[in-house]
Design an enzyme around this catalytic site. Structure first.
Site, PDB file in Angstrom:
ATOM      1  N   ILE A 101      -7.364   7.601  -0.645  1.00 20.47           N
ATOM      2  CA  ILE A 101      -7.245   6.149  -0.732  1.00 20.47           C
ATOM      3  C   ILE A 101      -8.017   5.600   0.459  1.00 20.47           C
ATOM      4  CG2 ILE A 101      -5.014   6.231   0.494  1.00 20.47           C
ATOM      5  CD1 ILE A 101      -4.219   3.670  -0.914  1.00 20.47           C
ATOM      6  N   SER A 102      -8.914   4.665   0.224  1.00 20.09           N
ATOM      7  CA  SER A 102      -9.788   4.155   1.282  1.00 20.09           C
ATOM      8  C   SER A 102      -8.990   3.384   2.332  1.00 20.09           C
ATOM      9  CB  SER A 102     -10.865   3.237   0.692  1.00 20.09           C
ATOM     10  OG  SER A 102     -11.727   3.945  -0.156  1.00 20.09           O
ATOM     11  N   LYS A 103      -9.568   3.269   3.524  1.00 22.89           N
ATOM     12  CA  LYS A 103      -8.970   2.472   4.585  1.00 22.89           C
ATOM     13  C   LYS A 103      -8.796   1.032   4.102  1.00 22.89           C
ATOM     14  CE  LYS A 103     -11.359   4.927   8.352  1.00 22.89           C
ATOM     15  NZ  LYS A 103     -12.286   4.731   9.505  1.00 22.89           N
ATOM     16  N   PRO A 104      -7.742   0.352   4.540  1.00 22.37           N
ATOM     17  CA  PRO A 104      -7.587  -1.059   4.180  1.00 22.37           C
ATOM     18  C   PRO A 104      -8.812  -1.891   4.532  1.00 22.37           C
ATOM     19  CG  PRO A 104      -5.558  -0.248   5.149  1.00 22.37           C
ATOM     20  CD  PRO A 104      -6.578   0.851   5.304  1.00 22.37           C
ATOM     21  N   ARG A 147       0.819  -1.220   0.000  1.00 18.22           N
ATOM     22  CA  ARG A 147       0.000   0.000   0.000  1.00 18.22           C
ATOM     23  C   ARG A 147       0.851   1.267   0.000  1.00 18.22           C
ATOM     24  NH1 ARG A 147      -3.395   2.906   4.148  1.00 18.22           N
ATOM     25  NH2 ARG A 147      -5.309   3.574   3.110  1.00 18.22           N
TER      26      ARG A 147
END
Length: 270
Positions: free
Chosen positions: A116-119, A90
């Site tokens: 960028i979205s949370k994992p 990431r």
């Protein structure tokens, strides 16, 4: 399923390396770690990429394994998804100044007002998309490429990934981010995501990284029978929630899940 179309924006194979073939048995990450005990982790092979920022130690598989263990603790159970999340680095998709936060469960800015979205959110949405799938998905459409991270994860879980982005700056950034990974099954397109991409239809899954007042009907038209669409959508309460829509032989089944917060879905190219 009809033959895949070819795209001018197709990432060049540059050596022909393809995404690793996965199976639930090959995913050696324990999806249910025991609280207070070390989680047994198998070796996580990273896709090839450029060197990490000096001194951060982010190339280590152990860093990604800790993130995967946390995802499992948070409820992600699909071993295919956990394996893919552990494979994609990431930190390659965020700004150097933010690389130290790359494996925290937080969204991060990627420019042009996008994130960028949370994992956990990425893993959750892909797990919903894959739910009940016996193996690798077929052709998947991603609405909103962003920095390219989710497309990279999807490349390990689908035979083909078609990802469309409306913001030219992010489209170019995603191409730059993904090129070193040599993922020939990922195709990036600059275009209006609200229109989907009918030339690649029907899709085995559609996933959206932006939410509107309703799911565009053209997306539903581009779903294969039995396939699912996962997207944030404004519900009757006026708040965004994850919505899963499955196409059946006679219509569509709709399920509204937890509240989420995504950037708004917009039309056009900018």
């Amino acid at each position: 399923m009809k033959p895949r179309p070819s795209f001018p924006a197709k990432l060049p194979p540059a050596g022909g390396q393809s995404a690793a073939s996965l199976s639930p048995q090959a995913a050696q990450i324990n999806p249910r770690p025991t609280t207070g005990q070390g989680t047994r982790q198998g070796r996580v092979n990273s896709a090839a990429g450029p060197a990490s920022p000096s001194g951060l130690g982010l190339d280590s598989g152990a860093v990604r394994a800790r993130m995967v263990a946390k995802l499992a603790e948070q409820g992600v159970q699909d071993p295919w998804v956990l394996q893919a999340m552990g494979q994609v680095e990431r930190h390659r998709f965020v700004e150097t100044a933010l690389a130290g936060q790359a494996y925290e469960d937080t969204s991060l800015p990627i420019g042009l007002g996008q994130t960028i979205s949370k994992p956990n959110v990425v893993a959750r949405m892909i797990e919903l998309l894959r739910q009940d799938a016996p193996g690798k998905l077929g052709r998947v459409l991603e609405i909103g490429t962003g920095c390219g991270y989710q497309a990279a994860v999807l490349s390990h879980l689908a035979s083909e990934v078609y990802s469309i982005e409306r913001l030219r700056g992010l489209h170019e950034k995603a191409k730059k981010n993904l090129l070193p990974f040599r993922l020939p099954n990922v195709h990036l397109m600059l275009g209006d995501g609200m229109l989907g991409f009918p030339k690649g239809a029907p899709y085995a899954g559609i996933i959206s990284a932006a939410g509107g007042d309703e799911v565009p009907s053209v997306w539903l038209d581009q779903l294969a029978v039995g396939a699912k669409l996962v997207a944030p959508t404004v519900t009757a309460s006026g708040h965004q929630a994850l919505v899963v829509i499955r196409r059946t032989a006679t219509g569509f089944d709709r399920q509204v899940l937890e509240a989420v917060h995504f950037v708004p879905l917009k039309s056009g190219i900018a």
